[in-house]
Write a protein that holds these residues in place. Structure first.
Motif, PDB file in Angstrom:
ATOM      1  N   PRO A 120      -3.566  -3.732   1.933  1.00  6.37           N
ATOM      2  CA  PRO A 120      -3.631  -4.216   3.314  1.00  6.37           C
ATOM      3  C   PRO A 120      -2.246  -4.652   3.938  1.00  6.37           C
ATOM      4  O   PRO A 120      -2.415  -4.870   5.266  1.00  6.37           O
ATOM      5  N   LEU A 121      -1.185  -4.190   3.449  1.00  6.16           N
ATOM      6  CA  LEU A 121       0.062  -4.563   3.847  1.00  6.16           C
ATOM      7  C   LEU A 121       0.665  -3.514   4.696  1.00  6.16           C
ATOM      8  O   LEU A 121       1.735  -3.748   5.300  1.00  6.16           O
ATOM      9  N   GLY A 144       7.323 -12.094 -11.555  1.00  7.78           N
ATOM     10  CA  GLY A 144       6.396 -11.172 -10.556  1.00  7.78           C
ATOM     11  C   GLY A 144       5.916 -11.972  -9.537  1.00  7.78           C
ATOM     12  O   GLY A 144       4.821 -11.838  -8.902  1.00  7.78           O
ATOM     13  N   ARG A 145       6.624 -12.810  -8.958  1.00  6.70           N
ATOM     14  CA  ARG A 145       6.143 -13.735  -8.020  1.00  6.70           C
ATOM     15  C   ARG A 145       6.291 -12.720  -6.556  1.00  6.70           C
ATOM     16  O   ARG A 145       5.552 -12.785  -5.785  1.00  6.70           O
ATOM     17  N   GLY A 182       6.505  -9.869  -6.422  1.00  4.67           N
ATOM     18  CA  GLY A 182       5.360  -8.890  -6.916  1.00  4.67           C
ATOM     19  C   GLY A 182       4.062  -9.257  -6.236  1.00  4.67           C
ATOM     20  O   GLY A 182       3.293  -8.479  -5.532  1.00  4.67           O
ATOM     21  N   ILE A 183       3.646 -10.427  -6.466  1.00  2.00           N
ATOM     22  CA  ILE A 183       2.386 -10.833  -5.851  1.00  2.00           C
ATOM     23  C   ILE A 183       2.558 -10.886  -4.244  1.00  2.00           C
ATOM     24  O   ILE A 183       1.440 -10.373  -3.755  1.00  2.00           O
ATOM     25  N   ASP A 184       3.288 -11.068  -3.776  1.00  2.00           N
ATOM     26  CA  ASP A 184       3.722 -11.072  -2.226  1.00  2.00           C
ATOM     27  C   ASP A 184       3.339  -9.829  -1.623  1.00  2.00           C
ATOM     28  O   ASP A 184       2.573  -9.324  -0.726  1.00  2.00           O
ATOM     29  N   GLY A 202       1.680  -7.610  -3.209  1.00  2.00           N
ATOM     30  CA  GLY A 202       0.440  -6.952  -3.604  1.00  2.00           C
ATOM     31  C   GLY A 202       0.501  -5.862  -4.720  1.00  2.00           C
ATOM     32  O   GLY A 202      -0.158  -5.049  -4.854  1.00  2.00           O
ATOM     33  N   VAL A 203       1.632  -6.019  -5.721  1.00  2.00           N
ATOM     34  CA  VAL A 203       1.875  -5.160  -6.847  1.00  2.00           C
ATOM     35  C   VAL A 203       0.752  -5.635  -7.818  1.00  2.00           C
ATOM     36  O   VAL A 203       0.456  -6.675  -8.175  1.00  2.00           O
ATOM     37  N   TYR A 204      -0.012  -4.642  -8.305  1.00  2.00           N
ATOM     38  CA  TYR A 204      -0.820  -4.621  -9.447  1.00  2.00           C
ATOM     39  C   TYR A 204      -0.660  -3.855 -10.521  1.00  2.00           C
ATOM     40  O   TYR A 204      -1.427  -3.836 -11.468  1.00  2.00           O
TER      41      TYR A 204
END
Lengths: 175, 181, 687
Positions: free
Chosen positions: A31-32, A124-125, A127-129, A131-133
């Motif tokens: 969605p980014l 991985g913070r 990363g969360i921003d 939307g890394v999965y």
């Protein structure tokens, strides 16, 4: 006609099932896309005392590649990234995701370092921003700092030639 | 493993006589000891209580309630609460922190949807693309009831049409009553 | 050599299946007795060849012939013998072979137990089964041949998915396939009836026992899958609304509707076209399930290695089968008679209402399962539909259906007066309301949802006993036991299955309402209290399994300070795949399960341990088991056995008479008796 209803309902369903065959249920679009890239200020892999801020990259088109030494698929895409960096077309930045800095640097010595700068995201913070999965993932970010494309999984020759490079050239042409 | 067992077995046979005597002694000892052993199995009230994984049970409860309805993106159809994948561990940590930072559930969900899209929600939100999903069952139900009533009504009309004369109908009913008795 | 024999046997089986699918049907249409007579021997021949093929594959697995691709990818030399056998059907290819083997097995069963059926009917049924078999054999030979060679041969195979290395998983797929394939028999009967144009009550009577057996097997299959998920996946859930679970659940719901609708068609001659449509839909949903699991259109825990080519093939097969069947339906159904007359309030209308509710429920499950796919293919984004949706939708739809379960068996065929019904059931309703209100207090805390769930369950149970009481008081003279013995097995079967549903509801309600869990870090010697039990962690020990390295936890369970037993939850790391599996340790009890699973290791020999107290959880599977027993009881009813033993009309007549003498309470006029009565036959025909 009433008795043909079951057949009609079924045929509609079958069309959707057929369309479903060509889709990939694992691919989650971000969605980014077309949204501003989340900001970060992270220390650099090779110089931990230095901080790289995402704002520093305003005004240029750049790639953000999420990688880790423990990630097997990263090895597949790595030569392509090295090639891209060597061509000088676009600066590639690395986000070293949940990794040990020592092994990460060792890994870069072994496989080559395409990155302008690699920044460290040990927990991985960031990363969360973003939307890394999964690793690797690659983002194309434009001059205004907007995410224009997200490659989930390793970059391939095909995706590079058909999507990423044309997009970069196009973005660079814009003001 | 099997070799070990068979070795033991072999040795038991070899020393069967000795071992029989031995085992009788052991059995006797065991009989004497069992009450004692059972005693020793009594729960030790002084033994330490295990620490919950969660530092704050209230936060944990909210976190689990939230993550049960969130999808682990890297798993094959598991919720973040169930999954032990790296991704889910990170998400649980993130959500715990946000709960501690006094974010509401809605804010946390919004945070996740902004990053991962509606795909993370097992409970799809009501919006134009999901109206059919949420009202579909109701529509099906109404259609079903409508079908049921119209079918039964139409059937009665159709059957009435073919009913023969009044006399014949009475005869049939009499027969049916006969059968039902 | 052996794999080639297997392959060759499959090709021969295909040729026989083609013969079976064409000549008998043409023979039945044109009236050629010799072609009709072909059906039975060809079926048996096909079974023999498929059995040979299956044995060849099993042999390759047992002897670890890694020159066979399927063996090399799904087995290895370390794998224990029983799992090497089970690996035969552990892969996509092998499971298809098991599928056609069962299809051939069911076909042989039809050919043997159909002596009382007209030969043309048998020829048509077996012909349709042959065509289904052709589809699956072609699918196997063209896209998923289990005998494909791997050259050069592998030195060692990879592994059977460790998830499948478990006794529950060994029998779960065969049971599920028994159900799926069984419904293809129901389908074949329906198509045969449509082909012949003789869609009468006798057809329903023939196909009913087959359908019930298929339904019972599907129930066992789903139950085993759920039970397996409970003890193997390590968090104690038993149903996840996973797309593939839904894929097996949809045919189950529609199959349940079919079983009930067949009852009406058999007893009263009504709903014939509806029943046929249900039989077609049930089989279509079985095929849809196959498509969903094997094409990779949905993400799921069950996904086989997927391949779009396979998806296209199954979808193509599904389309061919459905277009043909539904066109046939559209052509024949309008000419079918309406059957017996009934009022707005009668057992027929109640059963029809139940059918509608079940279909709406199945439709909703389907909507939820396929919705992400539909939205994605319209390019409207990606979304997930999970348990919250299904629970929100399914429970309200099932509530009225379960309410009807109490009324249905008590109401009379044809017509029923509402006041009588109310009088009969007011006590049942009162008793269940009061019990449902009080019971939750005994569990410690009153919860509205628990009370509601219990109300539904008690309603079903109490009304079943009210029904039994009325039935007994109407069954003539004699003592209680004589009266009990006089009731038919299908009557007991029905109540057994209904009470099974109630038991299932009790299990679900109580475990959802009162389950407690603790997720704790346990040092050696530390304790945790869950649901009135203390769990003391006494450390872990390593051990070596046949093809894995295991870590076994030692946990002592105490109740009120008294030692109860030791539990040994395990973590296994499989050598070949490196996959880690959690084996929960469960102390099973009639009223509660204690469930312990190892989480992750921590420093100083400490572990994360998850302990659960799950009241009444086993009632979930006990309920399913009662449903299955009910199904088999119904099939063992003497009216089916008699027909098999004795062919002559006289016996049939006597039997019908005996049934007609059943108490007025049930008023079950056999449809065949209706048909034999000319005046009534006129009434039931639309003309």
């Amino acid at each position: 006609m009433r008795y043909l209803m079951p057949l009609i309902v079924f045929m509609v369903l079958a069309v959707f099932l057929f369309a479903g065959l060509s889709l990939n249920p694992r691919q989650v679009p971000s969605p980014l896309i077309d949204k501003p890239a989340p900001e970060f200020e992270l220390s650099q892999l090779h110089a931990p005392e230095k901080i790289l801020s995402s704002k520093d990259n305003m005004g240029k088109v750049w790639l953000l590649n999420v990688w880790a030494s423990w990630c097997v698929a990263c090895r597949d895409e790595h030569p392509l990234l090295v090639q891209l960096a060597n061509s000088g077309l676009v600066p590639v930045y690395g986000l070293n995701y949940k990794d040990e800095s020592a092994t990460a640097m060792q890994w870069l010595r072994q496989y080559g370092d395409p990155y302008e700068v690699s920044v460290v995201d040990p927990e991985g913070r960031v990363g969360i921003d973003y939307g890394v999965y999964g690793v690797p993932e690659t983002y194309v970010i434009d001059k205004q700092g907007i995410i224009r494309h997200k490659q989930i999984g390793p970059v391939t020759v095909k995706s590079m030639e058909e999507t990423i490079i044309p997009l970069i050239i196009e973005l660079q042409r814009q003001a | 493993m099997t070799r070990l067992v068979s070795n033991l077995f072999y040795k038991t046979i070899k020393f069967s006589l000795v071992s029989r005597l031995y085992s009788v002694t052991v059995l006797l000892l065991l009989v004497l000891l069992i009450p004692g052993l059972a005693m020793s199995q009594q729960v030790d009230q002084s033994s330490p209580q295990a620490i919950p994984v969660a530092e704050d049970p209230e936060v944990e409860k909210r976190m689990i309630a939230l993550t049960e309805d969130l999808r682990c993106l890297v798993c094959q159809n598991e919720s973040i609460a169930e999954s032990r994948a790296d991704f889910s561990n990170d998400m649980r940590r993130e959500i715990r922190e946000q709960i501690q930072a006094n974010k509401t559930d809605a804010e946390i969900i919004e945070f996740l949807v902004d990053r991962y899209g509606d795909f993370v929600l097992y409970n799809p939100p009501m919006k134009p693309t999901t109206i059919l999903l949420w009202f579909g069952p109701l529509i099906l139900f109404v259609l079903g009831v409508w079908f049921l009533i119209s079918y039964i009504k139409k059937r009665r009309v159709q059957i009435e049409e073919v009913t023969l004369s009044e006399v014949q109908r009475k005869k049939v009913e009499a027969m049916l009553n006969e059968e039902n008795k | 050599m052996i794999p080639e024999i297997g392959n060759f046997a499959l090709i021969l089986a295909l040729l026989l299946a083609i013969t079976q699918g064409t000549l008998p049907i043409i023979g039945a249409a044109r009236g050629i007795p010799s072609w009709i007579a072909l059906a039975r021997p060809v079926v048996q021949g096909q079974f023999v060849f498929i059995f040979i093929a299956f044995s060849c594959l099993a042999y390759s697995f047992v002897t670890s012939d890694f020159s066979v691709l399927n063996v090399a990818t799904n087995s290895n030399t370390e794998l224990p013998f029983q799992y090497r056998v089970a690996a035969t059907w552990g892969s996509h290819e092998g499971s298809l072979l098991l599928w056609v083997l069962m299809l051939a097995g069911w076909s042989v069963a039809v050919s043997v137990f159909s002596k009382q059926l007209p030969d043309e009917m048998v020829a048509r049924v077996l012909g349709v089964l042959g065509l289904v078999s052709v589809g699956f054999l072609l699918f196997m030979l063209f896209t998923s041949n289990p005998f494909d060679r791997l050259l050069p041969a592998a030195i060692e195979g990879s592994d059977l998915n460790p998830l499948l290395q478990d006794p529950g998983m060994v029998i779960h797929p065969p049971m599920l396939y028994m159900g799926y394939v069984g419904f293809s028999v129901a389908f074949a009967f329906a198509i045969a009836a449509l082909l012949s144009g003789k869609l009468d009550a006798t057809w329903a009577r023939w196909s009913r026992p087959w359908t019930t057996v298929a339904w019972a097997f599907l129930t066992i299959g789903i139950m085993l899958g759920s039970w397996w998920a409970y003890y193997e996946l390590g968090w104690g859930g038993w149903w996840f609304w996973d797309p593939v679970e839904n894929a097996s659940f949809m045919p189950w719901i529609v199959g349940t509707a079919l079983v009930h609708s067949l009852a009406v068609t058999e007893k009263r001659g009504s709903f014939k076209s509806w029943t046929v449509l249900l039989a077609i839909c049930t089989f279509a949903l079985c095929l849809l399930g196959t498509f969903l699991v094997r094409s990779g259109v949905l993400t799921s825990v069950h996904a086989f290695a997927t391949d779009p080519e396979r998806g296209i093939f199954i979808l193509g097969f599904l389309v061919v089968v459905m277009v043909f069947s539904l066109l046939l339906f559209a052509w024949r159904a309008p000419k079918v008679g309406l059957g017996g007359k009934f009022d707005l309030l009668s057992r027929e209308s109640l059963l029809l209402a139940n059918n509608i509710l079940l279909l709406v429920a199945a439709g909703s499950v389907m909507l939820g399962t396929l919705y992400p796919l539909i939205i994605d293919s319209l390019d409207l984004g990606k979304l997930s539909v999970g348990p919250p949706y299904f629970e929100a939708v399914f429970v309200p739809l099932m509530t009225p259906a379960i309410f009807l379960m109490g009324i249905g068996p008590i109401s009379r065929w044809k017509q029923m007066s509402l006041p009588t019904l109310v009088v009969r059931l007011r006590w049942a309703f009162g008793v269940s309301v009061v019990t449902a209100l009080i019971m939750p207090y005994f569990m410690g805390e009153w919860k509205p949802l628990v009370s509601f769930g219990l109300l539904l369950a008690f309603w079903v149970i109490v009304s079943a006993f009210v029904n039994l009481k009325h039935r007994l008081s109407n069954s003539g003279h004699g003592g209680l036991f004589a009266k009990l013995a006089r009731q038919s097995r299908s009557y007991y079967g029905m109540h057994c299955a209904h009470i099974g549903v109630a038991v299932f509801i009790i299990g679900v309600t109580l475990v959802n309402g009162y389950e407690t869990e603790q997720d704790v870090r346990m040092d050696v010697g530390s304790q945790v209290e869950v649901g009135g039990y203390s769990f003391q962690f006494n450390g872990v020990s390593d051990y070596v399994g046949p093809n894995y390295q295991g870590i076994r936890g030692d946990i002592a369970v105490f109740k009120n300070g008294e030692f109860l037993r030791n539990l040994h939850p395990e973590k296994r790391t499989y050598n070949a795949s490196g996959m880690t599996m959690t084996e929960a340790a469960i102390d099973t009890g009639f009223l509660r399960d204690l469930y312990v699973a190892l989480g992750e290791p921590l420093a100083n020999d400490a572990w994360v341990v998850r302990a659960y107290h799950k009241p009444f959880v086993d009632w979930i599977w006990l309920g399913c088991l009662l449903m299955v027993i009910g199904g088999f009881l119904a099939v063992s009813d003497k009216r089916y056995r008699l027909k098999i033993r004795k062919k002559d009309e006289v016996v049939m007549k006597q039997e019908e008479k005996a049934e007609a003498e059943e108490p007025a309470d049930a008023a079950e006029v056999p449809a065949s008796a209706v048909a034999s009565n000319p005046a009534m036959a006129t009434e039931t025909r639309k003309v």
